[in-house]
Design a protein around this motif. Structure first.
Motif, PDB file in Angstrom:
ATOM      1  N   SER A 144      47.414  -6.438  20.706  1.00  0.00           N
ATOM      2  CA  SER A 144      47.565  -4.989  21.179  1.00  0.00           C
ATOM      3  C   SER A 144      47.388  -3.965  19.950  1.00  0.00           C
ATOM      4  O   SER A 144      46.924  -4.395  18.711  1.00  0.00           O
ATOM      5  N   GLY A 145      47.167  -2.757  20.229  1.00  0.00           N
ATOM      6  CA  GLY A 145      46.950  -1.747  19.047  1.00  0.00           C
ATOM      7  C   GLY A 145      47.762  -1.883  17.953  1.00  0.00           C
ATOM      8  O   GLY A 145      47.405  -1.843  17.031  1.00  0.00           O
ATOM      9  N   GLY A 146      49.023  -1.748  18.136  1.00  0.00           N
ATOM     10  CA  GLY A 146      50.067  -1.720  17.102  1.00  0.00           C
ATOM     11  C   GLY A 146      49.832  -2.932  16.069  1.00  0.00           C
ATOM     12  O   GLY A 146      49.983  -3.014  14.998  1.00  0.00           O
TER      13      GLY A 146
ATOM     14  N   LYS B 189      52.674  -2.490  27.204  1.00  0.00           N
ATOM     15  CA  LYS B 189      52.345  -1.478  27.666  1.00  0.00           C
ATOM     16  C   LYS B 189      50.875  -1.180  27.893  1.00  0.00           C
ATOM     17  O   LYS B 189      50.630  -0.767  29.264  1.00  0.00           O
ATOM     18  N   SER B 190      50.069  -1.481  27.194  1.00  0.00           N
ATOM     19  CA  SER B 190      48.719  -0.963  27.386  1.00  0.00           C
ATOM     20  C   SER B 190      48.191  -2.029  28.512  1.00  0.00           C
ATOM     21  O   SER B 190      47.316  -1.701  29.345  1.00  0.00           O
ATOM     22  N   THR B 191      48.710  -3.521  28.471  1.00  0.00           N
ATOM     23  CA  THR B 191      48.205  -4.266  29.227  1.00  0.00           C
ATOM     24  C   THR B 191      48.593  -3.763  30.751  1.00  0.00           C
ATOM     25  O   THR B 191      47.508  -3.919  31.821  1.00  0.00           O
TER      26      THR B 191
ATOM     27  N   PHE C 177      42.006   5.598  26.516  1.00  0.00           N
ATOM     28  CA  PHE C 177      42.106   4.245  25.922  1.00  0.00           C
ATOM     29  C   PHE C 177      42.713   4.336  24.616  1.00  0.00           C
ATOM     30  O   PHE C 177      42.397   5.207  23.746  1.00  0.00           O
ATOM     31  N   GLN C 178      43.723   3.527  24.275  1.00  0.00           N
ATOM     32  CA  GLN C 178      44.340   3.362  23.241  1.00  0.00           C
ATOM     33  C   GLN C 178      43.224   3.387  21.971  1.00  0.00           C
ATOM     34  O   GLN C 178      43.490   3.967  20.941  1.00  0.00           O
ATOM     35  N   SER C 179      42.104   2.872  22.107  1.00  0.00           N
ATOM     36  CA  SER C 179      41.113   2.508  21.090  1.00  0.00           C
ATOM     37  C   SER C 179      39.943   3.665  21.576  1.00  0.00           C
ATOM     38  O   SER C 179      38.923   3.685  20.938  1.00  0.00           O
TER      39      SER C 179
ATOM     40  N   PHE D 166      47.390   7.416  30.285  1.00  0.00           N
ATOM     41  CA  PHE D 166      47.401   7.866  28.913  1.00  0.00           C
ATOM     42  C   PHE D 166      47.967   6.824  27.980  1.00  0.00           C
ATOM     43  O   PHE D 166      49.039   6.500  28.224  1.00  0.00           O
ATOM     44  N   ASP D 167      47.094   6.300  27.289  1.00  0.00           N
ATOM     45  CA  ASP D 167      47.629   4.994  26.243  1.00  0.00           C
ATOM     46  C   ASP D 167      47.590   5.920  24.837  1.00  0.00           C
ATOM     47  O   ASP D 167      46.769   5.808  24.071  1.00  0.00           O
ATOM     48  N   GLU D 168      48.860   6.115  24.503  1.00  0.00           N
ATOM     49  CA  GLU D 168      49.255   6.666  23.099  1.00  0.00           C
ATOM     50  C   GLU D 168      48.080   7.940  22.770  1.00  0.00           C
ATOM     51  O   GLU D 168      47.424   7.802  21.829  1.00  0.00           O
ATOM     52  N   PRO D 169      47.783   8.809  23.682  1.00  0.00           N
ATOM     53  CA  PRO D 169      46.882   9.597  23.260  1.00  0.00           C
ATOM     54  C   PRO D 169      46.945  10.647  22.282  1.00  0.00           C
ATOM     55  O   PRO D 169      45.867  11.365  21.720  1.00  0.00           O
TER      56      PRO D 169
HETATM   57 MG   LIG Z   1      48.838  -0.728  23.257  1.00  0.00          MG
END
Ligand SMILES: [Mg+2]
Ligand SMILES: Nc1ncnc2c1ncn2[C@@H]1O[C@H](COP(=O)(O)OP(=O)(O)OP(=O)(O)O)[C@@H](O)[C@H]1O
Ligand SMILES: Nc1ncnc2c1ncn2[C@@H]1O[C@H](COP(=O)(O)OP(=O)(O)OP(=O)(O)O)[C@@H](O)[C@H]1O
Ligand SMILES: [Mg+2]
Lengths: 293, 402, 362, 296, 362
Positions: C135-137, E42-44, E81-83, E157-160
């Motif tokens: 995951s990102g974190g 969360k992202s998943t 996207f988070q990334s 929104f993923d940690e925008p």
């Molecule tokens: Mg994530």
């Protein structure tokens, strides 16, 4: 129509069909030929089973030519890849004139094979070649070296010339692969290792490994199956020093009018080449053939 | 209705070929000739492919070594089929003996000479003079001369065309054997060259010795011989006459004028004479309209008054099979620029045709690598000759039974 | 010795000036935090120190040695990239141990160090995974791990905790502080998190458009900003600004709001007060008291928006007579209603005054 | 990334080595094209006596016979009409090789993309097929392909050559491109999907532009493979009109009636346009395009 | 209509279970915030809703329509996207306009929308740049821009805002709230920022190890967490936990700390109190008062660490008799000294009690 998931074949066929038409059909035909007596000066084309194979495998040239070809390939393919990749790595540097070097590197590529042979003959020629000229000029030797007329040297010379012709592609492909590496990954590596070689081995190489495998396969195949340059330079000689197996296909077929034997020999080579690809991909595992994660 | 003839050649002096064709077309309205050229090393392969693929081919250059095979395979037709009655006989009458023999298969004439030539022993007269060396009469003389030159600092006095993939390689060998007065086969086409007292056997030994003594510098193409000889670092070579013309070409070559022709060393001073010729394919011969046009073409190129053959002789130094040209003033004058006409005439008269059978080409392809290997000492002369003879006999049998 | 010194350092990308004439001395072992708006040049500065970015002008020294021409690997730094820059083909463990392995540290030791770092970062069970399966974190923690396994002279952290949850972030903060104490390394740290900046830094450097705006101890900067920019940049929610005119009255300074309300500052500024000069009053949201009844000197307002953050409540109050929106932060969850009338008073000791150029009047 | 700062001397030395190895023989050709054979081969005379001469170039381009051609008392000089075919053959080669390159990319890129990014039934099988097809030495295929072309009536035209060259390069094109397509971050295609791209649009608008350097490299590969291929070019081209450079150059190189300087001139004329083209494509092959797209 | 419904949704990567049996109904136009520790899924979950991740089990509906087999492009979704996943070969403007262009919106309109989004995001002057020439925060804003130019049914929104500075983040928060109000879209938002979560959410969903731990209105969750996990996850600094034993005394509940100190809860829990049962007392840092003098019932402690955040001060106080560390948050910058003795008292109304399984005792 364009949905890839549903119609993958639609995307593949444009590539598969021409290959099938211009490779598979001829291959099948050639295979048929290899099982028949197809000698143009004899009437009829009777089925002879594996006679042709037996004949070429026991022929007088087979052993030497096979060994020459294998050694040639085992030397040429890694040499091309190593030199090509090194040159590509070097050419990433920017310096005054780097664009010139980058362009000049491509020169061997744009020369048709027959011409490369002429130039290399000129380089190696005992009487008017540049190398002998230089060596004699500086007094390193007092009689011209018979580069192409001495078995071991001739082999080395044709190897050099062959490598020379193949390097540009290796450089181009490697540089393209290098440019696809995320620049920040490289930056992290410049912090982590001071040793450029290690940096290459641990960070850059894994990223371009798949491409290097492709390069190796391609170069192994090329080295195993071409002969034009070599024959233009040495005619396969002196003696049998540079006699290559691939040429024997030509000789069996066209000089001896025995297409059955020529085709049989071709399939013997297919077997070797296939083995080779398996070896390369085993030795350098990359996800080249696997499913995407 | 125009006819377009497909004419297949190897590309020596292509511009002259095309110029000749243009002249022919001008003289024969209604007939077009389309020239397709291949390089010499690719020539016979490409033709085989055309035959096998059934590509329209009307006229072609033939060679003495291929004739029996091609004729027996039914690819080319005897000229009698397309020429007016008696015409061929007339023309044959004026042909040099070896040339006529080379265009004849089973008593039928399959071609008229495009050129006919001999293989000659060439030397650099200035070098010989400088070192006080006589022109070699025998092969032993040649060795002695080369050794003397070598001792005087010349690295490799003899330049030898050494390319096992070219028929030239075999032809040159035969020529040298003929110089010794021997032959590879007896009257009944038995291989006799594997007998140690045979001239071929002995000559191969001579060659092996010369290689071993490092008297020989191999060249894998005749075009390199021109330049190599012109470096002045070599004294002898054995090659076609037109190469001598090129070597002595004042416009191009620094040492032009120094090169001379000597009778082939050996007791007999004979050599191989051969002919390359215009031939017609069997399919064309069967089509009356094309056959007629094809004959016109062959006649223009090789028939009386031999203008085209003469042109080749004058401009390129190509030999000819048409004997009357030997007396032609223009030819003699042009040739005088690069060769001593008397020596050459003698050599031509002394030349013999080769032994060409249906399987000679196939066998020669097999035998040439053996020759090459034996010369550089990879295998013994005995083995080369025995293997060659064995293959010859097998092939002879196979062809007899086919 | 790993002081870091920047002398008039500049960096341009084409005609974008990312860093302009930055001079900064960071003594050995200091923990310096760079803060500044997005795009102000923090990462660029870090990358220049690391040796990843050509220096357009100026000079950088590390440990007293000019490093402009010294390759990154020889500068004795470890860096956490803003974008992680993990090696995609290596597992988490290999990623973290790579730097050590390259410095010739024995395999066992590498393993131990990686395990230790992984347990600190709570990614012990991910060591065998490739980055793309994280995951990102988790990726971000690997990036941190890659730096902290090493023992460099200078740590460079580029927003290392931005993708972690609050709890983890608090723990990591503690770990980083411990690391700093333990390793005796100089730390340069970029963050957008005020808590991180305030708690970790020995010194905060505020950057703005490629220049250093102000630098100093965290609380100093918060309480004594030199400019409106710094005042507004530090502190969350943001400081409120109100236009005023200044007057000196009997030794005290009186600020008149545009609606005529007057605020009298207890301590004098009078010497510097040009009568009727325009100025800007800055007051932090937590220095304002809201009451539901009018009191003397209180300014009336209307609650436009109430945000409950749990531990505190943000009230956005419109002052109708000057039509300004003022944010007030009150501890706990105050049950004010949206739209209610209210009266606000300022904690006069905490009023900041700025002149028309945005510079602080002291 | 910062430019490698390897020590200047080593950079210079390596660069020189590369220049000499790759460029040396070609430099010889350039020299040879500007000097008549009699000067080139002679020990007594040198360039400085005669100066450089452009007569061979004039012959190739304008058919102007060299002065030596007319020298009295000499054979005609060693020039060949084949040299005059060079410009036409360059044009033929350009058409053939560019078409083969375009076809390779057009036909190969979609397949490579599918191989790289999708799983589907028979994937392994078709991939094996692609990989194994180039194993057979071309020599063995000359006859069947010739006969196939003959039956299609494509002998003597450039179209047959284009087809064969395309088919020969395609397996490698697919292989190479799929390696590159595999390297593109998946997220980009996910983003594209959310941007309502169809699979095809994702391919055209995301994958292709991003893989452009590699497509460039692959295109160069297909181009050069076709440009230098000899056997099929020879047998399928037939007469001079449709003949590509490789065949014409071989004719020159193997002929006794061509002088060195003419040969070298032809070499030069043949390689310059190609080199220019290749270098143009090459310049952007080395552009990295992927940075800055995804984090992590 | 763009309600989003998840029915027993699960997702495994190999044998990693990223999402386990999540069921959730998000009505049309709701603003839902997912929070949870790093790696909790969360992202998943977001990617599954978007259609980027195969669903291992369960069912997802959008607008009442089952979408399990509907491709991402047809789900009416915009996602950050988070990334980031910016198109590296397109300029910022092209990146932002790409979705519109693909939906066939006329060029002029695309341009206008992009310009508008860019000005909201303050990246108007970067429109011609390629992503690689941007700073981290600028890239993130482009990623947001790419989503908000469109007019989807559901925003993901993923940690925008994770890489933006505080000021910008506050502004963006306001913009996102406005956007939500304007577009009538359902919003699903992942964040680690508590302020964002508390201020933006209609409802917060707390995830833990792939499961929903609790969901509800922000303040509800903060004040009435169901479990220790939720209590500790929300609120910053983190809630303090102390081990206690419970006793019912005269209708009131008395909690005995391990050092014998007793805390009497004002409101009764007595019905549920098992005598001498072990429990955990939760008290938020801002519900503790610190005084420098002993008062009745106050627990003595020693200040171990003081952190000044500007607007508040965090005091980490060691309670020597129970050797626990307690964090106290006090507004303003209290001038307590490190090492000083102090006494703390709890705001008893805000004490939370949890049983040994970590579940709340009410
Ligand atoms: Mg994530
Ligand atoms: N391809 C994969 N293979 C195996 N595990 C994976 C893969 N992708 C994600 N995971 C795991 O699934 C879990 C959930 O990942 P996800 O990205 O949803 O976390 P997250 O809640 O978004 O975390 P963060 O806040 O760190 O971004 C993580 O533990 C991660 O390690
Ligand atoms: N390659 C480049 N070309 C042009 N401008 C660039 C390039 N790289 C960065 N910039 C610009 O330089 C400025 C500084 O970038 P930098 O990455 O240092 O910002 P930052 O302070 O780290 O921001 P953030 O907090 O958003 O990460 C930015 O305005 C950015 O747009
Ligand atoms: Mg940054």
């Amino acid at each position: 129509m364009w949905a890839i998931k549903r119609y993958p074949l639609l995307w593949l066929l444009p590539a598969l069909l021409p290959v099938a038409a211009f490779i598979v059909y001829p291959v099948a035909y050639a295979f048929w030929t290899s099982l028949h007596q197809v000698m143009l000066l004899f009437p009829g084309e009777p089925f002879v089973g594996f006679d042709n194979y037996a004949r070429v495998l026991t022929s007088s040239y087979f052993r030497t030519a096979f060994l020459n070809s294998v050694v040639f390939m085992l030397l040429a393919a890694p040499l091309v890849v190593i030199l090509g990749v090194s040159a590509a790595l070097f050419l990433q540097r920017r310096f005054a004139g780097s664009m010139l070097v980058r362009s000049v590197v491509l020169l061997p590529w744009v020369l048709p094979g027959a011409i490369s042979a002429v130039l290399w003959i000129w380089v190696f020629h005992p009487s008017f070649g540049i190398i002998n000229g230089v060596l004699l000029g500086v007094g390193a030797v007092d009689t011209p070296i018979q580069w192409l007329n001495t078995p071991r040297l001739a082999f080395a010379c044709v190897l050099v010339a062959h490598v020379w012709t193949q390097i540009p592609f290796a450089v181009v492909l490697t540089m393209a692969a290098l440019s696809a590496i995320n620049s920040e990954t490289l930056e992290a590596a410049t912090i982590d290792c001071r040793n450029g070689w290690k940096r290459f081995w641990y960070v850059v190489f894994p990223e371009v490994k798949a491409m290097i495998v492709v390069l190796l396969i391609y170069n192994a195949l090329i080295a195993f199956t071409t002969y034009d340059l070599v024959y233009a330079m040495t005619g396969g000689g002196p003696g049998t020093a540079t006699t290559l197996l691939a040429f024997q296909i030509w000789r069996e077929s066209f000089a001896m009018y025995d297409f059955g034997a020529g085709s049989a020999l071709a399939f013997v080579m297919v077997a070797v080449a296939a083995l080779l690809i398996v070896l390369i991909t085993r030795a350098l595992p990359s996800d080249l053939f696997g499913e995407r994660p | 209705q125009d006819i377009t003839l497909e004419f297949v050649v190897w590309n020596y002096a292509l511009d002259t070929i095309q110029d000749n064709v243009r002249r022919f077309e001008e003289a024969n309205p209604g007939i077009k000739v389309n020239v397709t050229d291949y390089t010499w090393p690719d020539y016979q392969d490409s033709l085989v492919l055309r035959f096998r693929g059934g590509t329209q081919t009307d006229l072609l250059y033939g060679g003495q070594d291929w004739l029996p095979a091609w004729a027996s395979a039914g690819w080319i037709a005897p000229l009698d089929k397309i020429a007016p009655e008696g015409m061929i006989d007339t023309l044959s009458g004026e042909m040099a003996g070896f040339a006529l023999s080379d265009v004849t298969y089973e008593d039928q004439v399959y071609g008229l000479p495009y050129y006919a030539d001999t293989i000659s022993f060439l030397y650099n007269s200035e070098i010989l003079e400088e070192h006080g060396i006589e022109v070699p009469e025998t092969w032993e003389d040649a060795t002695a001369a080369a050794e003397k030159l070598k001792a005087a600092g010349m690295n490799r006095p003899i330049v030898y065309e050494y390319n096992q993939e070219l028929p030239n390689f075999f032809d040159a060998f035969v020529a040298q054997v003929y110089g010794r007065g021997g032959d590879l086969f007896d009257e009944d086409l038995n291989a006799v060259f594997n007998q140690p007292d045979n001239a071929a056997y002995q000559h191969l030994e001579w060659l092996r010795d010369a290689f071993e003594k490092e008297l020989v510098q191999p060249e894998n193409h005749e075009s390199n011989i021109i330049t190599t000889m012109n470096t002045g670092q070599h004294a002898f070579t054995i090659v076609y006459n037109y190469v001598l013309a090129a070597m002595n070409n004042k416009a191009e070559q620094p040492l032009a004028g120094q090169f001379s022709l000597a009778p082939m060393p050996g007791e007999a001073h004979s050599t191989l004479g051969f002919a390359k010729f215009y031939a017609v394919t069997a399919t064309t011969a069967d089509d009356p309209e094309r056959a007629e046009a094809a004959w016109k073409f062959i006649e223009f190129m090789a028939g009386q008054p031999y203008d085209v053959a003469k042109r080749w002789a004058v401009e390129h130094g190509l030999g000819f099979g048409q004997l009357p040209l030997l007396e032609d003033q223009e030819v003699r004058e042009a040739w005088g620029e690069w060769v001593d006409m008397d020596v050459l005439s003698n050599q031509i008269e002394n030349a013999r045709a080769g032994t060409w059978t249906e399987w000679t080409a196939v066998w020669s392809a097999f035998f040439r690598p053996l020759l090459a290997s034996a010369m550089v000492g990879e295998i013994s002369v005995e083995q080369a000759m025995n293997d060659g003879a064995e293959r010859w006999n097998t092939l002879r049998e196979q062809f007899a039974n086919r | 010795m790993a002081s870091v010194e920047l002398k008039s350092v500049s960096k341009s990308f084409g005609n974008v000036k990312a860093v302009r004439d930055v001079s900064l001395t960071i003594p050995d072992r200091e923990f310096v935090v760079f803060v500044g708006p997005s795009g102000c040049g923090k990462s660029t500065l870090l990358r220049m120190i690391a040796g990843l970015e050509e220096i357009s002008a100026g000079e950088i020294s590390i440990g007293g040695r000019r490093v402009n021409d010294i390759p990154a690997a020889d500068r004795g730094i470890a860096m956490v990239f803003q974008s992680y820059a993990l090696y995609p083909h290596m597992t988490v463990g290999e990623n973290m141990g790579f730097g050590l392995k390259m410095s010739g540290v024995p395999r066992e030791e590498v393993k131990a160090k990686v395990a230790q770092a992984a347990s600190i970062l709570q990614i012990g069970e991910l060591l065998e995974r490739k980055p793309r399966a994280l995951s990102g974190g988790q990726r971000q923690r690997v990036a941190i791990g890659r730096a902290i396994t090493r023992n460099p002279d200078v740590f460079l952290f580029d927003e290392p905790l931005s993708n972690l949850d609050a709890g983890l972030r608090a723990q990591m903060r503690v770990e980083l502080a411990r690391l700093h104490a333990e390793f005796n390394a100089t730390m340069i740290y970029v963050t957008h998190d005020q808590v991180e900046a305030m708690t970790l830094a020995d010194r905060i450097v505020v950057l703005n458009k490629g220049r250093i705006e102000q630098q100093g101890a965290p609380l100093d900067l918060y309480e004594r900003p030199d400019s409106m920019f710094v005042a507004s940049f530090l502190g969350q929610p943001k400081i409120n600004f109100l236009d005023v005119t200044m007057q000196a009255k009997q030794g005290a300074t009186v600020l008149r709001l545009s609606d005529g309300h007057e605020v009298t500052l207890p301590s004098g500024l009078s010497g510097k007060v040009t009568p009727d000069a325009a100025a800007v009053l800055g007051i932090r949201p937590d220095a304002i008291t809201v009451s539901s009844r009018a009191t003397a000197g209180a300014i009336p307002g209307k609650l436009e928006l109430v945000e409950h953050l749990g531990s505190e409540t943000l009230m956005h109050i419109r002052l109708p007579e000057i039509s300004e929106l003022v944010t007030v932060a009150a501890p706990g969850s105050k049950r004010f209603k949206k739209g209610a009338n209210c009266w606000i008073t300022f904690d006069l000791k905490r009023v900041l005054l700025f002149d028309h150029r945005g510079l602080r009047i002291r | 990334m910062m430019a490698g700062r390897g020590n200047r001397l080593s950079t210079f030395l390596i660069a020189t080595l590369i220049l000499m190895f790759t460029g040396g023989p070609v430099l010889l050709a350039l020299y040879g094209s500007l000097v008549p054979d009699r000067v080139l081969l002679s020990r007594e005379t040198s360039v400085f006596d005669y100066g450089l001469s452009l007569e061979s170039y004039r012959y190739v381009f304008f058919g102007e016979l060299p002065p030596s051609y007319l020298v009295e008392g000499a054979n005609r000089s060693m020039i060949s009409d084949a040299a005059r075919q060079v410009p036409q053959s360059l044009w033929n080669s350009a058409r053939i090789a560019l078409s083969a390159m375009a076809l390779n990319i057009l036909l190969g890129a979609p397949a490579a993309y599918v191989f790289a990014r999708y799983a589907f039934p028979a994937k392994k099988l078709s991939f094996m097929f692609i990989i194994l097809s180039p194993l057979v030495p071309t020599t063995a295929l000359v006859v069947p392909i010739y006969m196939l072309m003959q039956s299609l009536g494509l002998i003597g035209s450039i179209y047959g050559i284009i087809l064969v060259h395309t088919a020969q390069a395609l397996p490698f094109t697919v292989l190479i491109l799929s390696v590159f397509f595999r390297k593109l971050p998946t997220e980009l295609f996910e983003a594209a999907m959310l941007d309502r791209c169809t699979g095809f649009q994702g391919f055209i608008r995301i994958a292709v532009p991003l893989a452009l350097p590699s497509i460039g490299a692959t295109g160069l590969f297909a181009f050069m493979l076709s440009y230098s291929e000899y056997i099929f070019s020879l047998v399928l081209s037939g007469e001079a009109r449709s003949r590509p450079v490789s065949v014409v150059m071989a004719a020159l190189a193997r002929n006794t009636d061509v002088s060195w300087s003419l040969l070298n001139t032809s070499i030069f004329i043949a390689i310059i346009p190609t080199l220019v083209l290749v270098v143009l494509v090459w310049r952007f092959v080395v552009e990295g395009l992927l940075s800055g797209s995804v984090k992590g």
